[in-house]
Design a protein around this motif. Structure first.
Motif, PDB file in Angstrom:
ATOM      1  N   ASP A   6       4.361  -7.321   1.176  1.00 51.95           N
ATOM      2  CA  ASP A   6       4.694  -6.693  -0.179  1.00 51.95           C
ATOM      3  C   ASP A   6       3.403  -7.452  -1.080  1.00 51.95           C
ATOM      4  OD1 ASP A   6       7.301  -6.138   0.412  1.00 51.95           O
ATOM      5  OD2 ASP A   6       7.715  -8.473  -0.702  1.00 51.95           O
ATOM      6  N   GLY A   7       2.289  -8.406  -0.371  1.00 49.26           N
ATOM      7  CA  GLY A   7       1.244  -8.256  -1.086  1.00 49.26           C
ATOM      8  C   GLY A   7       0.560  -7.942  -0.502  1.00 49.26           C
ATOM      9  N   GLN A   8       0.194  -6.924  -0.176  1.00 46.42           N
ATOM     10  CA  GLN A   8      -0.427  -5.780  -0.030  1.00 46.42           C
ATOM     11  C   GLN A   8      -0.335  -4.204  -0.765  1.00 46.42           C
ATOM     12  OE1 GLN A   8      -0.100  -5.154   4.760  1.00 46.42           O
ATOM     13  NE2 GLN A   8      -2.532  -5.109   4.920  1.00 46.42           N
ATOM     14  N   VAL A   9       0.888  -4.411  -0.759  1.00 42.46           N
ATOM     15  CA  VAL A   9       1.301  -3.695  -1.543  1.00 42.46           C
ATOM     16  C   VAL A   9       0.636  -3.602  -3.769  1.00 42.46           C
ATOM     17  CG1 VAL A   9       3.116  -2.023  -3.266  1.00 42.46           C
ATOM     18  CG2 VAL A   9       3.318  -2.259  -0.626  1.00 42.46           C
ATOM     19  N   LEU A  10       1.551  -4.579  -3.614  1.00 45.03           N
ATOM     20  CA  LEU A  10       0.923  -5.302  -4.961  1.00 45.03           C
ATOM     21  C   LEU A  10      -0.558  -5.240  -5.136  1.00 45.03           C
ATOM     22  CD1 LEU A  10       2.808  -8.176  -5.494  1.00 45.03           C
ATOM     23  CD2 LEU A  10       3.004  -6.080  -6.850  1.00 45.03           C
ATOM     24  N   GLY A  11      -1.865  -5.633  -4.427  1.00 41.04           N
ATOM     25  CA  GLY A  11      -3.234  -5.425  -4.435  1.00 41.04           C
ATOM     26  C   GLY A  11      -3.596  -4.075  -3.916  1.00 41.04           C
ATOM     27  N   GLN A  12      -3.068  -2.993  -3.467  1.00 38.96           N
ATOM     28  CA  GLN A  12      -3.446  -1.384  -3.849  1.00 38.96           C
ATOM     29  C   GLN A  12      -2.992  -1.190  -5.184  1.00 38.96           C
ATOM     30  OE1 GLN A  12      -1.604   0.099  -0.295  1.00 38.96           O
ATOM     31  NE2 GLN A  12      -2.925  -0.582   1.660  1.00 38.96           N
ATOM     32  N   HIS A  13      -1.471  -1.584  -5.244  1.00 40.02           N
ATOM     33  CA  HIS A  13      -1.641  -1.554  -6.602  1.00 40.02           C
ATOM     34  C   HIS A  13      -2.150  -1.286  -7.907  1.00 40.02           C
ATOM     35  CE1 HIS A  13       1.123   0.035  -9.762  1.00 40.02           C
ATOM     36  NE2 HIS A  13       0.533  -1.697 -10.961  1.00 40.02           N
ATOM     37  N   ALA A  14      -2.857  -2.821  -7.737  1.00 39.08           N
ATOM     38  CA  ALA A  14      -4.368  -4.131  -8.814  1.00 39.08           C
ATOM     39  C   ALA A  14      -5.373  -2.725  -8.613  1.00 39.08           C
ATOM     40  CB  ALA A  14      -3.745  -4.579  -8.008  1.00 39.08           C
ATOM     41  N   GLN A  15      -5.505  -2.594  -7.204  1.00 38.75           N
ATOM     42  CA  GLN A  15      -6.842  -2.181  -7.060  1.00 38.75           C
ATOM     43  C   GLN A  15      -6.718  -0.577  -7.576  1.00 38.75           C
ATOM     44  OE1 GLN A  15      -8.124  -1.902  -2.660  1.00 38.75           O
ATOM     45  NE2 GLN A  15      -9.562  -0.358  -3.328  1.00 38.75           N
ATOM     46  N   GLY A  16      -5.671   0.250  -7.762  1.00 33.34           N
ATOM     47  CA  GLY A  16      -5.599   1.232  -7.985  1.00 33.34           C
ATOM     48  C   GLY A  16      -5.779   1.636  -9.789  1.00 33.34           C
ATOM     49  N   VAL A  17      -4.996   0.624 -10.399  1.00 29.30           N
ATOM     50  CA  VAL A  17      -5.403  -0.170 -11.858  1.00 29.30           C
ATOM     51  C   VAL A  17      -6.686  -0.291 -11.654  1.00 29.30           C
ATOM     52  CG1 VAL A  17      -4.047  -0.943 -13.511  1.00 29.30           C
ATOM     53  CG2 VAL A  17      -2.797  -0.278 -11.246  1.00 29.30           C
ATOM     54  N   ALA A  18      -6.887  -0.536 -11.028  1.00 33.90           N
ATOM     55  CA  ALA A  18      -8.268  -0.881 -11.655  1.00 33.90           C
ATOM     56  C   ALA A  18      -9.421   0.198 -11.893  1.00 33.90           C
ATOM     57  CB  ALA A  18      -9.070  -2.422 -10.845  1.00 33.90           C
ATOM     58  N   MET A  19      -9.283   1.041 -10.276  1.00 31.87           N
ATOM     59  CA  MET A  19      -9.648   2.370 -10.413  1.00 31.87           C
ATOM     60  C   MET A  19      -9.855   3.065 -11.768  1.00 31.87           C
ATOM     61  SD  MET A  19     -10.231   2.501  -6.078  1.00 31.87           S
ATOM     62  CE  MET A  19      -8.958   4.069  -6.405  1.00 31.87           C
ATOM     63  N   LEU A  20      -7.967   2.583 -11.873  1.00 33.67           N
ATOM     64  CA  LEU A  20      -7.827   3.695 -13.070  1.00 33.67           C
ATOM     65  C   LEU A  20      -8.597   3.366 -14.612  1.00 33.67           C
ATOM     66  CD1 LEU A  20      -5.808   6.413 -13.744  1.00 33.67           C
ATOM     67  CD2 LEU A  20      -4.890   4.265 -14.630  1.00 33.67           C
ATOM     68  N   GLY A  21      -8.343   1.699 -14.645  1.00 39.13           N
ATOM     69  CA  GLY A  21      -9.435   1.498 -15.711  1.00 39.13           C
ATOM     70  C   GLY A  21     -10.385   2.138 -15.858  1.00 39.13           C
ATOM     71  N   ALA A  22     -11.729   1.340 -14.642  1.00 39.30           N
ATOM     72  CA  ALA A  22     -13.504   2.255 -14.675  1.00 39.30           C
ATOM     73  C   ALA A  22     -13.567   3.483 -15.012  1.00 39.30           C
ATOM     74  CB  ALA A  22     -13.906   2.192 -13.191  1.00 39.30           C
ATOM     75  N   LEU A  23     -12.438   4.621 -14.782  1.00 38.37           N
ATOM     76  CA  LEU A  23     -12.258   5.747 -14.868  1.00 38.37           C
ATOM     77  C   LEU A  23     -11.851   6.243 -16.313  1.00 38.37           C
ATOM     78  CD1 LEU A  23     -12.786   8.560 -14.204  1.00 38.37           C
ATOM     79  CD2 LEU A  23      -9.945   8.594 -13.642  1.00 38.37           C
ATOM     80  N   ALA A  24     -11.096   5.278 -16.962  1.00 39.41           N
ATOM     81  CA  ALA A  24     -10.999   5.663 -17.969  1.00 39.41           C
ATOM     82  C   ALA A  24     -11.986   5.350 -19.328  1.00 39.41           C
ATOM     83  CB  ALA A  24      -9.797   5.132 -18.557  1.00 39.41           C
ATOM     84  N   ASP A  25     -13.054   3.757 -18.712  1.00 41.06           N
ATOM     85  CA  ASP A  25     -14.022   3.545 -19.617  1.00 41.06           C
ATOM     86  C   ASP A  25     -14.783   4.526 -19.710  1.00 41.06           C
ATOM     87  OD1 ASP A  25     -12.669   1.061 -20.354  1.00 41.06           O
ATOM     88  OD2 ASP A  25     -13.026  -0.044 -18.496  1.00 41.06           O
ATOM     89  N   ALA A  26     -15.352   4.789 -18.012  1.00 43.12           N
ATOM     90  CA  ALA A  26     -16.471   5.931 -18.241  1.00 43.12           C
ATOM     91  C   ALA A  26     -16.196   6.810 -19.013  1.00 43.12           C
ATOM     92  CB  ALA A  26     -16.768   6.275 -16.647  1.00 43.12           C
TER      93      ALA A  26
END
Length: 60
Positions: A6-26
């Protein structure tokens, strides 16, 4: 092992959200900067075609 999975899935989800946020900022910064660069360039091109008053033409 269920917690670790579960921690791995949540970690991957958080990483995906962070990448999406960085893309939105750029994208937001790029979208904001395009008019700041493009509009003066377009204005310069339009003004470049103008003539000085009294030169050219058949006024008289």
């Amino acid at each position: 092992m269920g917690d670790r999975g579960d921690g791995q899935v949540l970690g991957q989800h958080a990483q995906g959200v962070a990448m999406l946020g960085a893309l939105a900022d750029a994208t937001a910064v790029r979208t904001a900067l395009v008019p700041l660069v493009a509009l003066p360039a377009i204005g310069w091109l339009l003004v470049r075609g103008l003539r000085e008053p009294g030169q050219g033409g058949t006024a008289g």
